[in-house]
Scaffold this motif. Structure first.
Motif, PDB file in Angstrom:
ATOM      1  N   SER A  25       7.486   9.019   5.729  1.00 39.62           N
ATOM      2  CA  SER A  25       6.812   7.644   5.199  1.00 39.62           C
ATOM      3  C   SER A  25       6.141   7.523   4.191  1.00 39.62           C
ATOM      4  CB  SER A  25       6.183   7.536   6.656  1.00 39.62           C
ATOM      5  OG  SER A  25       4.976   8.106   6.800  1.00 39.62           O
ATOM      6  N   ASP A  29       1.105   0.747   9.659  1.00 35.06           N
ATOM      7  CA  ASP A  29       1.439   2.064   9.302  1.00 35.06           C
ATOM      8  C   ASP A  29       1.456   3.008  10.512  1.00 35.06           C
ATOM      9  OD1 ASP A  29       1.764   4.858   8.637  1.00 35.06           O
ATOM     10  OD2 ASP A  29       0.652   4.863   6.800  1.00 35.06           O
ATOM     11  N   TYR A  50       0.943   7.286  13.953  1.00 32.12           N
ATOM     12  CA  TYR A  50       0.247   8.199  14.879  1.00 32.12           C
ATOM     13  C   TYR A  50       0.487   7.324  16.442  1.00 32.12           C
ATOM     14  CZ  TYR A  50      -1.630  10.834  11.165  1.00 32.12           C
ATOM     15  OH  TYR A  50      -1.817  11.436   9.997  1.00 32.12           O
ATOM     16  N   THR A 101       6.836   7.509  11.124  1.00 31.92           N
ATOM     17  CA  THR A 101       7.298   8.908  10.413  1.00 31.92           C
ATOM     18  C   THR A 101       7.893   9.815  11.886  1.00 31.92           C
ATOM     19  OG1 THR A 101       6.638  10.939   9.544  1.00 31.92           O
ATOM     20  CG2 THR A 101       4.658   9.729  11.008  1.00 31.92           C
ATOM     21  N   SER A 148       7.178  12.906  11.319  1.00 33.87           N
ATOM     22  CA  SER A 148       6.563  14.067  10.902  1.00 33.87           C
ATOM     23  C   SER A 148       5.384  14.472  12.037  1.00 33.87           C
ATOM     24  CB  SER A 148       5.428  14.126   9.806  1.00 33.87           C
ATOM     25  OG  SER A 148       6.513  13.872   8.669  1.00 33.87           O
ATOM     26  N   ARG A 198      11.023  16.025   6.469  1.00 31.38           N
ATOM     27  CA  ARG A 198      10.639  14.611   5.593  1.00 31.38           C
ATOM     28  C   ARG A 198      11.476  13.440   6.191  1.00 31.38           C
ATOM     29  NH1 ARG A 198       6.853  14.643   5.264  1.00 31.38           N
ATOM     30  NH2 ARG A 198       6.422  13.309   3.600  1.00 31.38           N
TER      31      ARG A 198
HETATM   32  C1  PLP Z   1      -1.488   7.235   8.150  1.00 28.15           C
HETATM   33  C2  PLP Z   1      -0.377   8.223   7.698  1.00 28.15           C
HETATM   34  N1  PLP Z   1       0.797   7.308   7.000  1.00 28.15           N
HETATM   35  C3  PLP Z   1       1.730   8.053   6.465  1.00 28.15           C
HETATM   36  C4  PLP Z   1       1.601   9.555   6.595  1.00 28.15           C
HETATM   37  C5  PLP Z   1       2.743  10.174   5.739  1.00 28.15           C
HETATM   38  O1  PLP Z   1       3.482  10.860   6.652  1.00 28.15           O
HETATM   39  P1  PLP Z   1       4.995  11.594   6.149  1.00 28.15           P
HETATM   40  O2  PLP Z   1       5.237  11.262   4.581  1.00 28.15           O
HETATM   41  O3  PLP Z   1       4.928  13.060   6.484  1.00 28.15           O
HETATM   42  O4  PLP Z   1       6.088  10.767   6.935  1.00 28.15           O
HETATM   43  C6  PLP Z   1       0.407  10.225   7.095  1.00 28.15           C
HETATM   44  C7  PLP Z   1       0.528  11.649   6.767  1.00 28.15           C
HETATM   45  O5  PLP Z   1      -0.448  12.293   7.372  1.00 28.15           O
HETATM   46  C8  PLP Z   1      -0.477   9.527   7.531  1.00 28.15           C
HETATM   47  O6  PLP Z   1      -1.564  10.089   7.998  1.00 28.15           O
END
Ligand code: PLP
Length: 355
Positions: A89, A184, A187, A210, A212, A221
């Motif tokens: 993301s 965003d 979480y 995400t 992730s 990724r």
């Molecule tokens: C609020 C927030 N947005 C986006 C991300 C990016 O995540 P990723 O690039 O792993 O999808 C993070 C990563 O810690 C995050 O804390």
């Protein structure tokens, strides 16, 4: 500094990700990764894509990752033209700043938030204004009713973990019909309700996700955005002016498999939620003030103990948590929710650290 650098490179203050130390037997609670492995179906899908001789790796992947867009559309009950996918993301967010938030007026985001946002602003020359969180570290929607070139915030916010209700997000959307509002939701699966349900009604809403965190795939990724097709088209235009193939073949099939394993997703996210709630209770019993968290991390401070020193003392016991040396939050620790065993080890270590 070098005379070969472009003007902008000299002005950058790059984002510094949490460490990925190469130490054995580490309890790693510093980068909000999931403590559980991804769905076993991810590995099966990746192995199938590789085949016996990996011959398919000769060929470029699908530049638009249609299989993945279709899987996201099925998972969230939307259509593929409402979906954009990217290499994590972070890459999606980078394109958002470039393609949807760069306007005459400054973009608004909280003073305490994901620290990559101001970095993208400097990289892409996007003006921004930070909006202080309330004293209890919550976002006050009234603060976002002012002229702006766009709005972005995580929900739950990072690193606070605090959640905004969907009705509050709707207030911000309604007050800003001429700005893109980016939520965003890195979480959200750990305790929030996704705003994806609102995208059909608000053409100014973009929701970023995400794989992730709640899908345990930080190493693969994969991230995505959901919104009105006109917003998605802007992101496609930026992406196709930057990198045609942000997702490789293994990431595409692995992500599809993860999204399709609803049972694994549900079981692991519930486990993280349960451990988080136990950890919060135990930290409170040690005297910590713990902000209410809807994420896979906890943001906590101790009224009598210095956060930087606590983080150092934990590190000496091979436990890594995140400490931000930033105004307003330099007495907090951000602790990623690990397994039950890891969290118990953390609490035991905190108990032993001399005051
Ligand atoms: C609020 C927030 N947005 C986006 C991300 C990016 O995540 P990723 O690039 O792993 O999808 C993070 C990563 O810690 C995050 O804390």
């Amino acid at each position: 500094m070098s005379r070969f650098w472009s003007k902008v490179v000299g002005t950058l203050t790059p984002y510094v990700p949490g460490e990925q130390p190469k130490i054995a037997n580490l309890i790693k609670l510093n980068t909000n990764e999931n403590p559980y492995p991804p769905s076993p179906k991810v590995l099966v899908a990746i192995q199938a894509e590789l085949g016996a001789d990996a011959a398919r790796l000769r060929l470029y992947p699908d530049p638009s990752a249609d299989l993945l867009k279709a899987a996201i559309a099925r998972t969230h009950d939307i259509t593929a033209p409402q979906v954009f996918v990217g290499n994590g993301s972070d890459e999606v967010l980078a394109h958002v700043f470039m393609g949807l938030l760069k306007h005459e007026r400054p973009v608004l985001f909280p003073d305490i938030t994901y620290s990559f946002y101001p970095v993208y602003c400097v990289l892409y020359g996007v003006g921004y204004r930070t909006v202080p969180l309330a004293a209890d570290f919550s976002i006050d929607p009234a603060d976002y009713i002012q002229p702006n070139g766009g709005i972005i915030f995580p929900n739950p916010n990072a690193p606070t973990g605090r959640l905004l209700a969907l009705a509050t997000i709707e207030r911000i959307l309604l007050a800003n019909p001429d700005s893109v509002v980016v939520v965003d939701e890195a979480y959200v699966d750990f305790g929030g309700e996704t705003a994806i349900s609102l995208v059909d009604r608000y053409d100014n809403l973009l929701v970023v996700h995400t794989l992730s965190k709640s899908r345990s795939l930080a190493g693969l990724r994969v991230g995505f955005a959901v919104g009105d097709p006109a917003l998605i088209e802007a992101l496609e235009r930026v992406k196709n002016s930057f990198n045609s193939y942000p997702l490789d073949r293994l990431a595409i099939v692995g992500a599809v498999a993860a999204l399709e394993d609803a049972e694994h997703f549900e079981r692991t996210r519930q486990a993280v939620i349960a451990t988080r709630d136990t950890l919060a209770t135990e930290l409170r019993s040690l005297g910590f003030e713990v902000l209410p968290s809807a994420a896979n991390f906890i943001f906590a401070r101790h009224p009598q103990r210095d956060a930087a020193q606590l983080a150092l003392a934990l590190r000496e016991q091979n436990i890594i948590v995140r400490h931000f040396k930033l105004p307003r939050i330099d007495q907090f620790l951000r602790i990623t929710v690990g397994t039950n065993g890891e969290c118990q080890a953390l609490v035991a270590a905190l108990r032993e650290i001399p005051a």
